[in-house]
Design a protein around this motif. Structure first.
Motif, PDB file in Angstrom:
ATOM      1  N   VAL A 161       9.379   9.301 -10.513  1.00 45.71           N
ATOM      2  CA  VAL A 161       8.429  10.408 -10.276  1.00 45.71           C
ATOM      3  C   VAL A 161       8.714  10.987  -8.904  1.00 45.71           C
ATOM      4  O   VAL A 161       8.704  10.272  -7.904  1.00 45.71           O
ATOM      5  N   ARG A 162       9.018  12.244  -8.845  1.00 45.89           N
ATOM      6  CA  ARG A 162       9.364  12.867  -7.570  1.00 45.89           C
ATOM      7  C   ARG A 162       8.135  13.318  -6.786  1.00 45.89           C
ATOM      8  O   ARG A 162       7.062  13.544  -7.361  1.00 45.89           O
ATOM      9  N   HIS A 163       8.335  13.423  -5.505  1.00 48.83           N
ATOM     10  CA  HIS A 163       7.297  13.967  -4.628  1.00 48.83           C
ATOM     11  C   HIS A 163       7.050  15.422  -5.028  1.00 48.83           C
ATOM     12  O   HIS A 163       7.978  16.220  -5.079  1.00 48.83           O
ATOM     13  N   ARG A 164       5.805  15.749  -5.337  1.00 44.64           N
ATOM     14  CA  ARG A 164       5.469  17.116  -5.726  1.00 44.64           C
ATOM     15  C   ARG A 164       4.145  17.536  -5.091  1.00 44.64           C
ATOM     16  O   ARG A 164       3.158  16.809  -5.196  1.00 44.64           O
ATOM     17  N   ALA A 165       4.160  18.708  -4.507  1.00 44.32           N
ATOM     18  CA  ALA A 165       2.919  19.242  -3.934  1.00 44.32           C
ATOM     19  C   ALA A 165       1.862  19.423  -5.027  1.00 44.32           C
ATOM     20  O   ALA A 165       0.666  19.260  -4.771  1.00 44.32           O
ATOM     21  N   ILE A 203       1.207  17.501  -7.442  1.00 47.72           N
ATOM     22  CA  ILE A 203       0.521  16.221  -7.670  1.00 47.72           C
ATOM     23  C   ILE A 203      -0.562  16.043  -6.609  1.00 47.72           C
ATOM     24  O   ILE A 203      -1.709  15.710  -6.911  1.00 47.72           O
ATOM     25  N   LYS A 204      -0.182  16.306  -5.361  1.00 50.30           N
ATOM     26  CA  LYS A 204      -1.153  16.233  -4.258  1.00 50.30           C
ATOM     27  C   LYS A 204      -2.319  17.190  -4.494  1.00 50.30           C
ATOM     28  O   LYS A 204      -3.479  16.845  -4.299  1.00 50.30           O
ATOM     29  N   ARG A 205      -1.980  18.415  -4.908  1.00 55.30           N
ATOM     30  CA  ARG A 205      -3.043  19.424  -5.069  1.00 55.30           C
ATOM     31  C   ARG A 205      -3.990  19.068  -6.209  1.00 55.30           C
ATOM     32  O   ARG A 205      -5.197  19.266  -6.093  1.00 55.30           O
ATOM     33  N   GLY A 255       0.845  -1.194   0.000  1.00 55.15           N
ATOM     34  CA  GLY A 255       0.000   0.000   0.000  1.00 55.15           C
ATOM     35  C   GLY A 255       0.879   1.243   0.000  1.00 55.15           C
ATOM     36  O   GLY A 255       2.043   1.197   0.419  1.00 55.15           O
ATOM     37  N   GLY A 256       0.342   2.332  -0.493  1.00 49.01           N
ATOM     38  CA  GLY A 256       1.040   3.608  -0.402  1.00 49.01           C
ATOM     39  C   GLY A 256       2.246   3.779  -1.308  1.00 49.01           C
ATOM     40  O   GLY A 256       3.087   4.630  -1.073  1.00 49.01           O
ATOM     41  N   VAL A 257       2.338   2.958  -2.378  1.00 47.15           N
ATOM     42  CA  VAL A 257       3.471   3.107  -3.304  1.00 47.15           C
ATOM     43  C   VAL A 257       3.090   3.924  -4.542  1.00 47.15           C
ATOM     44  O   VAL A 257       3.822   3.965  -5.514  1.00 47.15           O
ATOM     45  N   ALA A 258       1.920   4.554  -4.496  1.00 46.64           N
ATOM     46  CA  ALA A 258       1.454   5.449  -5.565  1.00 46.64           C
ATOM     47  C   ALA A 258       0.793   4.736  -6.753  1.00 46.64           C
ATOM     48  O   ALA A 258       0.782   5.269  -7.862  1.00 46.64           O
ATOM     49  N   LYS A 259       0.229   3.564  -6.522  1.00 51.58           N
ATOM     50  CA  LYS A 259      -0.536   2.908  -7.594  1.00 51.58           C
ATOM     51  C   LYS A 259      -1.638   3.836  -8.108  1.00 51.58           C
ATOM     52  O   LYS A 259      -1.754   4.075  -9.298  1.00 51.58           O
ATOM     53  N   SER A 260      -2.477   4.305  -7.170  1.00 51.28           N
ATOM     54  CA  SER A 260      -3.628   5.112  -7.597  1.00 51.28           C
ATOM     55  C   SER A 260      -3.181   6.441  -8.197  1.00 51.28           C
ATOM     56  O   SER A 260      -3.718   6.883  -9.218  1.00 51.28           O
ATOM     57  N   THR A 261      -2.187   7.055  -7.576  1.00 45.40           N
ATOM     58  CA  THR A 261      -1.669   8.341  -8.076  1.00 45.40           C
ATOM     59  C   THR A 261      -1.099   8.171  -9.484  1.00 45.40           C
ATOM     60  O   THR A 261      -1.348   9.003 -10.375  1.00 45.40           O
ATOM     61  N   ASN A 262      -0.361   7.092  -9.714  1.00 43.45           N
ATOM     62  CA  ASN A 262       0.180   6.855 -11.056  1.00 43.45           C
ATOM     63  C   ASN A 262      -0.927   6.519 -12.050  1.00 43.45           C
ATOM     64  O   ASN A 262      -0.875   6.962 -13.196  1.00 43.45           O
TER      65      ASN A 262
HETATM   66  N1  LIG Z   1       4.641  12.052  -6.635  1.00 43.78           N
HETATM   67  C1  LIG Z   1       3.896  12.312  -5.552  1.00 43.78           C
HETATM   68  N2  LIG Z   1       3.906  13.543  -4.973  1.00 43.78           N
HETATM   69  C2  LIG Z   1       3.163  13.799  -3.873  1.00 43.78           C
HETATM   70  N3  LIG Z   1       2.381  12.905  -3.272  1.00 43.78           N
HETATM   71  C3  LIG Z   1       2.317  11.659  -3.785  1.00 43.78           C
HETATM   72  C4  LIG Z   1       3.058  11.298  -4.953  1.00 43.78           C
HETATM   73  N4  LIG Z   1       2.795  10.006  -5.234  1.00 43.78           N
HETATM   74  C5  LIG Z   1       1.935   9.568  -4.289  1.00 43.78           C
HETATM   75  N5  LIG Z   1       1.643  10.543  -3.411  1.00 43.78           N
HETATM   76  C6  LIG Z   1       0.766  10.444  -2.224  1.00 43.78           C
HETATM   77  O1  LIG Z   1       1.145   9.273  -1.500  1.00 43.78           O
HETATM   78  C7  LIG Z   1      -0.004   8.636  -0.956  1.00 43.78           C
HETATM   79  C8  LIG Z   1      -0.050   7.189  -1.407  1.00 43.78           C
HETATM   80  O2  LIG Z   1      -0.291   7.149  -2.793  1.00 43.78           O
HETATM   81  P1  LIG Z   1      -1.402   6.209  -3.437  1.00 43.78           P
HETATM   82  O3  LIG Z   1      -1.455   6.542  -4.880  1.00 43.78           O
HETATM   83  O4  LIG Z   1      -2.662   6.277  -2.674  1.00 43.78           O
HETATM   84  O5  LIG Z   1      -0.721   4.774  -3.222  1.00 43.78           O
HETATM   85  P2  LIG Z   1      -1.355   3.304  -3.422  1.00 43.78           P
HETATM   86  O6  LIG Z   1      -2.447   3.429  -4.408  1.00 43.78           O
HETATM   87  O7  LIG Z   1      -0.212   2.455  -3.909  1.00 43.78           O
HETATM   88  O8  LIG Z   1      -1.821   2.862  -2.070  1.00 43.78           O
HETATM   89  C9  LIG Z   1      -1.213   9.447  -1.403  1.00 43.78           C
HETATM   90  O9  LIG Z   1      -1.588  10.295  -0.370  1.00 43.78           O
HETATM   91  C10 LIG Z   1      -0.688  10.237  -2.593  1.00 43.78           C
HETATM   92  O10 LIG Z   1      -1.360  11.473  -2.725  1.00 43.78           O
END
Ligand SMILES: Nc1ncnc2c1ncn2[C@@H]1O[C@H](COP(=O)(O)OP(=O)(O)O)[C@@H](O)[C@H]1O
Ligand SMILES: [Mg+2]
Length: 260
Positions: free
Chosen positions: A216-220, A222-224, A12-19
Motif C-alpha cells: 500500500v503506497r503513501h497517498r494523500a 488515504i490521509k484525507r 507503532g506507526g506501521v499503519a495498523k489502524s489505517t489498514n
Molecule cells: N498509505 C498511507 N498513506 C498516507 N498516510 C498513511 C498511510 N498509511 C498510514 N499513514 C499514516 O501514518 C500514520 C501511522 O499510521 P497508523 O495507522 O496510525 O499506524 P499504527 O496504527 O500502526 O500506529 C498515520 O498518521 C496514518 O495516517
C-alpha cells in the motif's frame, strides 16, 4: 460464520489502524456486515472514526467488557459508523493490562470470551495496540487470523521475528492455530531507496508460499479520508489507486474465509 482478523504488529506507526479502517471499508463496500474493534488504549481508530465521545465516555466500555466478559454483549457496546460498525476503545483501556494480570483469571482469553456474543457480522477486524503484551495476546487468541502491516524498513525484520515467536508460544500454550492471512507493506513512499527496495524483496521472498504480500503506497487521499472520518471507500472519498489494493486484500479474505 464470522471471520475474525487481528491487524497486529507491536511497532507503532506501521499503519495498523489505517489498514484496519480501509480493509473494513473495502469489505463493507462489497456488501458485508463488518465490525471494526479498537483495542489500542490510544484509541486512534476510535477517534479517527469520529467517536471521540465514546473514547472519553463513562463506563461501560470495552475495558469493562474485558474485565467481566460474561457480563457484556458485543451488541451493547457497538456504535454505527456510515461504513461499518465500531467497537470503540476507551481511555480506561490504559489500565486493562494491569487489571488482566492482577486478576490472574484467563487474562489472555477475555476477548475470545466476549466474541462468543458476536452476532450478524461477516467480518470482524481488530486493531491491535503497539505492544506484545496481554492486549495483543487477547487479539491473537480471539481472532486466530492475522494481517501484519510492516514498513519497508530494516527494523521491521526484528519486530516481525518477535511477533512470530509470540504467536508460536501462544499456539503451543493454548493449542490453537493462528494463521497469517496477509502481510501489508504499508505507507510506501516512492521513489524508494535501496534499503526499502531490498526490504520489499525480503518480505516477498520470506512469505512466498505462506501468505500474500501486498503493498500500500503513501497517498494523500488515504490521509484525507481519515481526516474526514472514514476509509477510502467512504461516500465522499476521492478516487485513488489504493482502492484496487484494498479490494485485493478484501478478496483474499473472501477467498480464504472458508479455510478457517
Ligand atoms: N498509505 C498511507 N498513506 C498516507 N498516510 C498513511 C498511510 N498509511 C498510514 N499513514 C499514516 O501514518 C500514520 C501511522 O499510521 P497508523 O495507522 O496510525 O499506524 P499504527 O496504527 O500502526 O500506529 C498515520 O498518521 C496514518 O495516517
Ligand atoms: Mg494504531
Amino acid at each position: 460464520m464470522t471471520s475474525t482478523i487481528g491487524i497486529t504488529n507491536q511497532k507503532g506507526g506501521v499503519a495498523k489502524s489505517t489498514n484496519t479502517i480501509n480493509i473494513a471499508g473495502a469489505l463493507a463496500d462489497k456488501g458485508y456486515n463488518v465490525l471494526a474493534v479498537d483495542t489500542d488504549p490510544q484509541g486512534y481508530l476510535t477517534n479517527k472514526l469520529g467517536l471521540e465521545n465514546k473514547y472519553k465516555a463513562d463506563p461501560p466500555s470495552l475495558f469493562d467488557a474485558l474485565k467481566e466478559p460474561t457480563e457484556y454483549q458485543i451488541a451493547d457496546l457497538v456504535d454505527n459508523h456510515p461504513e461499518f460498525d465500531v467497537l470503540s476503545s476507551n481511555v480506561d483501556m490504559f489500565r486493562i493490562e494491569q487489571e488482566l494480570i492482577a486478576s490472574g483469571w484467563r487474562p489472555r482469553e477475555r476477548l475470545q470470551m466476549l466474541f462468543k456474543t458476536l452476532e450478524g457480522y461477516d467480518y470482524v477486524l481488530v486493531d491491535a495496540p503497539p505492544s506484545l503484551g496481554p492486549i495483543n495476546d487477547n487479539v491473537l487468541l480471539a481472532c486466530q487470523n492475522i494481517i501484519v502491516p510492516v514498513e519497508a524498513d530494516e527494523t521491521s525484520i526484528l519486530a516481525l521475528e518477535h511477533l512470530l515467536n509470540q504467536i508460536e508460544t501462544l499456539e503451543k500454550r493454548y493449542e490453537v492455530n493462528i494463521s497469517e492471512r496477509a502481510v501489508v507493506i504499508s505507507n510506501v513512499n516512492y521513489p524508494v531507496d535501496n534499503e526499502q527496495s531490498d526490504m520489499i524483496a525480503w518480505f516477498n521472498d520470506t512469505f512466498e508460499g505462506r501468505c500474500p504480500v501486498f503493498e500500500v503506497r503513501h497517498r494523500a487521499a488515504i490521509k484525507r479520508s481519515l481526516g474526514a472520518g472514514g476509509s477510502i471507500f467512504g461516500e465522499n472519498a476521492e478516487d485513488n489507486d489504493m482502492v484496487d489494493v484494498y479490494n485485493q486484500i478484501a478478496s483474499e479474505l473472501e477467498v480464504t474465509a472458508d479455510g478457517r
